[in-house]
Motif scaffolding. Sequence first.
Motif, PDB file in Angstrom:
ATOM      1  N   GLU A   1      -5.999   3.862   7.956  1.00 62.09           N
ATOM      2  CA  GLU A   1      -6.613   3.037   6.911  1.00 62.09           C
ATOM      3  C   GLU A   1      -7.784   2.239   7.468  1.00 62.09           C
ATOM      4  O   GLU A   1      -8.813   2.094   6.805  1.00 62.09           O
ATOM      5  CB  GLU A   1      -5.559   2.108   6.314  1.00 62.09           C
ATOM      6  CG  GLU A   1      -4.494   2.838   5.507  1.00 62.09           C
ATOM      7  CD  GLU A   1      -3.454   1.894   4.954  1.00 62.09           C
ATOM      8  OE1 GLU A   1      -3.442   0.713   5.377  1.00 62.09           O
ATOM      9  OE2 GLU A   1      -2.648   2.324   4.102  1.00 62.09           O
TER      10      GLU A   1
ATOM     11  N   SER B   1       0.838  -1.199   0.000  1.00 61.07           N
ATOM     12  CA  SER B   1       0.000   0.000   0.000  1.00 61.07           C
ATOM     13  C   SER B   1       0.874   1.250   0.000  1.00 61.07           C
ATOM     14  O   SER B   1       2.073   1.206   0.276  1.00 61.07           O
ATOM     15  CB  SER B   1      -0.914   0.009   1.224  1.00 61.07           C
ATOM     16  OG  SER B   1      -0.161   0.112   2.418  1.00 61.07           O
ATOM     17  N   TRP B   2       0.230   2.387  -0.314  1.00 61.59           N
ATOM     18  CA  TRP B   2       0.944   3.664  -0.285  1.00 61.59           C
ATOM     19  C   TRP B   2       1.317   4.044   1.140  1.00 61.59           C
ATOM     20  O   TRP B   2       2.303   4.750   1.368  1.00 61.59           O
ATOM     21  CB  TRP B   2       0.092   4.749  -0.924  1.00 61.59           C
ATOM     22  CG  TRP B   2       0.072   4.666  -2.408  1.00 61.59           C
ATOM     23  CD1 TRP B   2      -0.934   4.231  -3.198  1.00 61.59           C
ATOM     24  CD2 TRP B   2       1.147   5.007  -3.292  1.00 61.59           C
ATOM     25  NE1 TRP B   2      -0.579   4.270  -4.519  1.00 61.59           N
ATOM     26  CE2 TRP B   2       0.697   4.761  -4.615  1.00 61.59           C
ATOM     27  CE3 TRP B   2       2.428   5.499  -3.121  1.00 61.59           C
ATOM     28  CZ2 TRP B   2       1.489   4.978  -5.736  1.00 61.59           C
ATOM     29  CZ3 TRP B   2       3.229   5.724  -4.235  1.00 61.59           C
ATOM     30  CH2 TRP B   2       2.775   5.472  -5.517  1.00 61.59           C
TER      31      TRP B   2
END
Length: 337
Positions: free
Chosen positions: A116, A10-11
């Motif tokens: 997140e 993920s970023w």
Amino acid sequence: MFSSFWKLGSWGEKKVFVRGLVNTRPVRRRRKMISEAEENFKKSQGHDYFLKTINGNRIKVCRLLFINTLGLGEDSLKRWMKETDFSTGHNSSTSNSDTSSQSLSIVETKRVKSQETRRSIERKQVTETVMTWLSSIPKVPSHYCRASSNMRYVDNEFISKNNMYKIFKNWCIDEQKKAAHLKLFKTVLIAERIAIHKPRKDQCDTCVGHKCGTVSEENYIAHQQKKNPAKKYELPSNFDSIRPGKRVRDPVVVDIRQLKYLPNKEVYFTLDHSEEWTVMPRRRENQKMEIYKEQLYKTQLPISDDKYKHLQELKSVMEMDHHAFYDVLPHQQKKKK
């Protein structure tokens, strides 16, 4: 390092990777200010960039080498470091050791994962709110396009999707629920295959007439009762299409003038009334497929007397060979009052 960076899932993990290689420090030297405007926007912190060797040692490099090694955009790097400066509230120049970088990475990883998770839960909640509102709106399937479309249509009271979203937001205010943003709202509409306007060919004369008050309730109920048997009815053949040709400029369906279905499941056509019958050049989907339909009528159904007279008038523009077909058509004569 390039491969390790872009293999991250993920970023958020990529941000932690970068932040672990950058130290924040006070600005050591300033250039002479030209104006008061520059004085107000002067930087209070600088950054040192590091790359790791195979042995794990950190080597200080310039920013250009850093972003080129990782294949990272300069704008993304500036944005990520700005977020780090505001979120951590401290600079990491006090120690250039791997220990401080690792501790910062652990903190950042937990923070990113927490964000997140919170966003995921919030997105799920607002999506359920949209679904709840959509379930309360009456929807109907396509009237004539069921074979080619599984779209569902809402009432025509909605002018557009933006208007639909505005009504949804007002409903959320009344229900004291958090509304989804417009992009998510439209995403749910697409996923659920819900549309507003019906296709033009979807207009049924009986249904529209009943809505306008020109068709009686009795005739409308009879029409609805016939609708279900008319649905999955199948043609007495297993052709996927009755188009005579396949290539560009070959004849299409609207060019057909006559069709003839035989008991052996063969289909013949002509492109002109004067032509000989030609077998349909279409491959069947399944040669072993057996389709049998019970014959509904033992004799040919008669047409109205007015239609018979109109067909007789058409003989003036037809060849004489075809007149006999129209002369023997069974028809119902009007009863004399």
